[in-house]
Motif scaffolding. Structure first.
Motif, PDB file in Angstrom:
ATOM      1  N   VAL A  11      27.027  -6.085  16.205  1.00  0.00           N
ATOM      2  CA  VAL A  11      25.960  -7.659  16.312  1.00  0.00           C
ATOM      3  C   VAL A  11      24.990  -7.637  16.188  1.00  0.00           C
ATOM      4  O   VAL A  11      24.339  -6.825  17.419  1.00  0.00           O
ATOM      5  CB  VAL A  11      27.186  -9.134  16.689  1.00  0.00           C
ATOM      6  CG1 VAL A  11      26.161 -10.098  16.862  1.00  0.00           C
ATOM      7  CG2 VAL A  11      28.389  -8.858  16.859  1.00  0.00           C
ATOM      8  N   ILE A  12      24.239  -8.155  15.528  1.00  0.00           N
ATOM      9  CA  ILE A  12      22.533  -8.397  15.495  1.00  0.00           C
ATOM     10  C   ILE A  12      22.377  -9.549  15.720  1.00  0.00           C
ATOM     11  O   ILE A  12      22.821 -10.698  15.702  1.00  0.00           O
ATOM     12  CB  ILE A  12      21.800  -7.654  14.806  1.00  0.00           C
ATOM     13  CG1 ILE A  12      21.824  -8.561  12.928  1.00  0.00           C
ATOM     14  CG2 ILE A  12      22.321  -6.589  14.796  1.00  0.00           C
ATOM     15  CD1 ILE A  12      21.087  -7.302  12.344  1.00  0.00           C
ATOM     16  N   GLY A  13      20.723 -10.274  16.482  1.00  0.00           N
ATOM     17  CA  GLY A  13      20.621 -11.178  16.583  1.00  0.00           C
ATOM     18  C   GLY A  13      20.393 -11.934  15.547  1.00  0.00           C
ATOM     19  O   GLY A  13      20.140 -11.467  14.556  1.00  0.00           O
ATOM     20  N   LEU A  14      20.302 -12.965  14.793  1.00  0.00           N
ATOM     21  CA  LEU A  14      20.031 -14.097  13.505  1.00  0.00           C
ATOM     22  C   LEU A  14      18.452 -13.992  13.220  1.00  0.00           C
ATOM     23  O   LEU A  14      18.364 -13.492  12.609  1.00  0.00           O
ATOM     24  CB  LEU A  14      20.667 -15.714  14.074  1.00  0.00           C
ATOM     25  CG  LEU A  14      21.717 -16.223  14.323  1.00  0.00           C
ATOM     26  CD1 LEU A  14      22.114 -17.662  14.377  1.00  0.00           C
ATOM     27  CD2 LEU A  14      22.324 -15.473  13.090  1.00  0.00           C
ATOM     28  N   SER A  15      17.755 -13.754  14.477  1.00  0.00           N
ATOM     29  CA  SER A  15      16.467 -13.448  14.068  1.00  0.00           C
ATOM     30  C   SER A  15      16.137 -12.401  13.396  1.00  0.00           C
ATOM     31  O   SER A  15      15.398 -12.362  12.789  1.00  0.00           O
ATOM     32  CB  SER A  15      15.247 -13.852  15.596  1.00  0.00           C
ATOM     33  OG  SER A  15      15.465 -12.630  15.999  1.00  0.00           O
ATOM     34  N   LYS A  16      16.734 -11.597  13.628  1.00  0.00           N
ATOM     35  CA  LYS A  16      16.530 -10.068  12.913  1.00  0.00           C
ATOM     36  C   LYS A  16      16.943  -9.950  11.322  1.00  0.00           C
ATOM     37  O   LYS A  16      16.968  -9.672  10.610  1.00  0.00           O
ATOM     38  CB  LYS A  16      17.429  -8.714  13.416  1.00  0.00           C
ATOM     39  CG  LYS A  16      17.028  -8.793  14.953  1.00  0.00           C
ATOM     40  CD  LYS A  16      15.752  -7.870  15.029  1.00  0.00           C
ATOM     41  CE  LYS A  16      15.856  -7.548  17.092  1.00  0.00           C
ATOM     42  NZ  LYS A  16      15.333  -8.619  17.775  1.00  0.00           N
ATOM     43  N   LEU A  17      17.611 -10.938  11.300  1.00  0.00           N
ATOM     44  CA  LEU A  17      18.680 -10.936  10.155  1.00  0.00           C
ATOM     45  C   LEU A  17      17.389 -12.216   8.921  1.00  0.00           C
ATOM     46  O   LEU A  17      17.130 -11.699   8.277  1.00  0.00           O
ATOM     47  CB  LEU A  17      20.008 -12.084   9.758  1.00  0.00           C
ATOM     48  CG  LEU A  17      21.049 -11.269  10.251  1.00  0.00           C
ATOM     49  CD1 LEU A  17      21.974 -12.576  10.158  1.00  0.00           C
ATOM     50  CD2 LEU A  17      21.434 -10.233   9.720  1.00  0.00           C
TER      51      LEU A  17
END
Length: 109
Positions: A19-25
């Motif tokens: 899982v990665i943070g939404l801001s990274k997407l």
């Protein structure tokens, strides 16, 4: 044909491992979308980058974009969107793909 004008877009991403943070997407999509290119290539670049970052082939990306060149000139259609997809790993299997699309409420085959 290259798309140079800005687009309104949204994307849905699913990976089975990390899982990665939404801001990274958002940053990833913004990074690739600054280049003049077609939406299909943008979707593929985001999918392949996520496979690398998340260290898995199991990545699905759906990009839904409103192209401002369509709404601001020519037919001036502000109601149409273009949807492009990228499926890697397990998401290439029909059952997994349909489960993902059901989650994001898109019927794409």
């Amino acid at each position: 044909a290259y798309e140079i004008r800005p687009r309104d877009w949204s994307s849905d991403v699913c990976s089975s491992d990390l899982v990665i943070g939404l801001s990274k997407l958002n940053r990833l999509v913004e990074y690739f979308s600054k280049r003049p290119q077609v939406q299909e290539r943008l979707t593929m670049q985001v999918g392949k980058a996520l496979q690398t970052v998340l260290q898995t082939q199991d990545v699905a990306v759906v990009m839904d974009a409103k192209h401002l060149c369509v709404s601001s000139r020519g037919v001036k259609d502000d109601s149409s969107n273009t949807i492009t997809t990228f499926y890697g790993g397990k998401f290439q299997e029909e059952k997994t793909k349909m489960e993902f699309l059901k989650l994001i409420e898109i019927n794409d085959k």
